[in-house]
Design an enzyme around this catalytic site. Structure first.
Site, mmCIF file in Angstrom:
data_model
loop_
_atom_site.group_PDB
_atom_site.id
_atom_site.type_symbol
_atom_site.label_atom_id
_atom_site.label_comp_id
_atom_site.label_asym_id
_atom_site.label_seq_id
_atom_site.Cartn_x
_atom_site.Cartn_y
_atom_site.Cartn_z
ATOM 1 N N TYR A 151 5.031 9.631 -1.927
ATOM 2 C CA TYR A 151 4.952 10.849 -1.118
ATOM 3 C C TYR A 151 4.854 12.083 -2.022
ATOM 4 C CZ TYR A 151 6.548 7.846 2.715
ATOM 5 O OH TYR A 151 6.650 6.846 3.649
ATOM 6 N N ASN B 70 14.479 5.855 -1.437
ATOM 7 C CA ASN B 70 13.396 4.923 -1.104
ATOM 8 C C ASN B 70 12.309 5.104 -2.163
ATOM 9 O OD1 ASN B 70 11.179 3.535 -0.054
ATOM 10 N ND2 ASN B 70 11.675 4.067 2.060
ATOM 11 N N ALA C 90 3.866 1.219 6.258
ATOM 12 C CA ALA C 90 4.266 -0.005 5.553
ATOM 13 C C ALA C 90 3.064 -0.797 5.065
ATOM 14 C CB ALA C 90 5.105 -0.886 6.485
ATOM 15 N N VAL C 91 3.277 -1.462 3.944
ATOM 16 C CA VAL C 91 2.322 -2.433 3.402
ATOM 17 C C VAL C 91 3.113 -3.718 3.158
ATOM 18 C CG1 VAL C 91 0.905 -3.014 1.374
ATOM 19 C CG2 VAL C 91 0.783 -0.715 2.355
ATOM 20 N N GLU D 265 10.444 11.354 7.544
ATOM 21 C CA GLU D 265 11.866 11.239 7.233
ATOM 22 C C GLU D 265 12.042 9.953 6.456
ATOM 23 O OE1 GLU D 265 15.110 12.358 10.287
ATOM 24 O OE2 GLU D 265 14.035 13.789 9.062
HETATM 25 C C1 LIG Z 1 5.845 2.475 0.653
HETATM 26 C C2 LIG Z 1 4.801 1.391 0.657
HETATM 27 C C3 LIG Z 1 3.984 1.516 1.946
HETATM 28 C C4 LIG Z 1 3.861 1.590 -0.546
HETATM 29 O O1 LIG Z 1 2.816 0.617 -0.464
HETATM 30 P P1 LIG Z 1 1.975 0.176 -1.760
HETATM 31 O O2 LIG Z 1 0.735 -0.483 -1.276
HETATM 32 O O3 LIG Z 1 2.812 -0.586 -2.711
HETATM 33 O O4 LIG Z 1 1.595 1.594 -2.397
HETATM 34 P P2 LIG Z 1 0.717 1.876 -3.698
HETATM 35 O O5 LIG Z 1 0.395 0.601 -4.411
HETATM 36 O O6 LIG Z 1 -0.411 2.749 -3.298
HETATM 37 O O7 LIG Z 1 1.649 2.800 -4.575
HETATM 38 C C5 LIG Z 1 2.948 2.467 -4.788
HETATM 39 C C6 LIG Z 1 3.527 3.613 -5.541
HETATM 40 O O8 LIG Z 1 4.680 4.056 -4.891
HETATM 41 C C7 LIG Z 1 5.823 3.563 -5.572
HETATM 42 N N1 LIG Z 1 6.453 2.625 -4.643
HETATM 43 C C8 LIG Z 1 6.374 2.715 -3.316
HETATM 44 N N2 LIG Z 1 7.096 1.753 -2.743
HETATM 45 C C9 LIG Z 1 7.632 1.020 -3.710
HETATM 46 C C10 LIG Z 1 8.473 -0.121 -3.733
HETATM 47 N N3 LIG Z 1 8.903 -0.687 -2.604
HETATM 48 N N4 LIG Z 1 8.841 -0.605 -4.900
HETATM 49 C C11 LIG Z 1 8.408 -0.042 -6.036
HETATM 50 N N5 LIG Z 1 7.607 1.048 -6.051
HETATM 51 C C12 LIG Z 1 7.220 1.572 -4.918
HETATM 52 C C13 LIG Z 1 5.367 2.915 -6.843
HETATM 53 O O9 LIG Z 1 6.020 3.589 -7.875
HETATM 54 C C14 LIG Z 1 3.886 3.157 -6.897
HETATM 55 O O10 LIG Z 1 3.586 4.178 -7.771
HETATM 56 P P3 LIG Z 1 2.705 3.866 -9.080
HETATM 57 O O11 LIG Z 1 1.388 3.388 -8.579
HETATM 58 O O12 LIG Z 1 2.645 5.177 -9.763
HETATM 59 O O13 LIG Z 1 3.489 2.806 -9.812
HETATM 60 C C15 LIG Z 1 5.426 -0.023 0.557
HETATM 61 O O14 LIG Z 1 6.238 -0.066 -0.592
HETATM 62 C C16 LIG Z 1 6.293 -0.417 1.748
HETATM 63 O O15 LIG Z 1 5.775 -0.890 2.759
HETATM 64 N N6 LIG Z 1 7.613 -0.253 1.648
HETATM 65 C C17 LIG Z 1 8.548 -0.707 2.691
HETATM 66 C C18 LIG Z 1 8.459 0.141 3.917
HETATM 67 C C19 LIG Z 1 8.847 1.576 3.623
HETATM 68 O O16 LIG Z 1 9.836 1.861 2.995
HETATM 69 N N7 LIG Z 1 8.010 2.510 4.138
HETATM 70 C C20 LIG Z 1 8.248 3.927 3.970
HETATM 71 C C21 LIG Z 1 9.262 4.382 4.950
HETATM 72 S S1 LIG Z 1 9.640 6.123 4.688
#
Ligand SMILES: CC(C)(COP(=O)(O)OP(=O)(O)OC[C@H]1O[C@@H](n2cnc3c(N)ncnc32)[C@H](O)[C@@H]1OP(=O)(O)O)[C@@H](O)C(=O)NCCC(=O)NCCS
Length: 162
Positions: free
Chosen positions: A127, A121, A83-84, A116
């Protein structure tokens, strides 16, 4: 990179800070403090923090933006949580963290990384960019607060030794 087990209570606080702000409550994916601290007592569990400035293993006084929690067994590892915080998303921190986790797994001889995720999502795009592919579907696996059910996708990344 910060590696578990967490002997540092400050890091547990920081993981929980990200946890509290990152997972939408309707999906019920966030772990509580006890679940995280117990998991970190298990052999093979490790975590990695990323700071708001993109630094890995940021010192305690720096703002933390995200974390990954993983557990390995033999040459396989599972990404349990990733998560971020919303205010730091879309800046490449998630990609930097995932890249570091994969490089570290490679360095430790891990050959397969699993995770998983719930179907649809948006993290799936990230991924896929790193080469994860879906190897199985658990129909209606996640039960949302609304009662709705969502499929779980089991994903795998084969790590080619470098
Ligand atoms: C998944 C997560 C860690 C990505 O963090 P982030 O710092 O935004 O990641 P990045 O900036 O490196 O890249 C994001 C990329 O993933 C996609 N993405 C991932 N999560 C997204 C979100 N919540 N909304 C929109 N796009 C998302 C985007 O398309 C983006 O791709 P792009 O750069 O080609 O546009 C963050 O969205 C998060 O914490 N989500 C909630 C928790 C979660 O679902 N974790 C995964 C559980 S399986």
């Amino acid at each position: 990179m910060t590696l578990g087990p967490a002997d540092n209570g400050d890091d547990l606080d920081r993981i929980m800070e990200v946890m509290a702000g990152s997972f939408a409550p309707e999906y019920g994916e966030a772990w509580n403090r006890r679940q995280v601290s117990d998991s970190l007592l298990l052999a093979g569990t490790r975590y990695c923090l990323i700071g708001a400035d993109g630094s890995l293993a940021p010192p305690g006084e720096d703002p933390v933006a995200g974390f990954a929690l993983l557990r390995s067994m033999f040459d396989e590892e599972e990404l349990l949580l990733f998560a971020v915080l919303p205010q730091y998303r879309g800046k490449g921190l998630g990609a930097a963290l995932l890249g570091a986790v994969i490089a570290d797994a490679n360095a430790r001889g891990i050959s397969r990384l699993f995770l998983e995720m719930r179907r649809n999502n948006p993290a799936g795009k990230l991924y896929a960019r790193f080469g994860f592919r879906t190897i199985g579907i658990r129909p209606r696996y996640y039960r949302l607060a609304s009662g709705e059910r969502l499929d779980a996708l089991s994903q795998e990344l084969i790590i080619t030794a470098k």
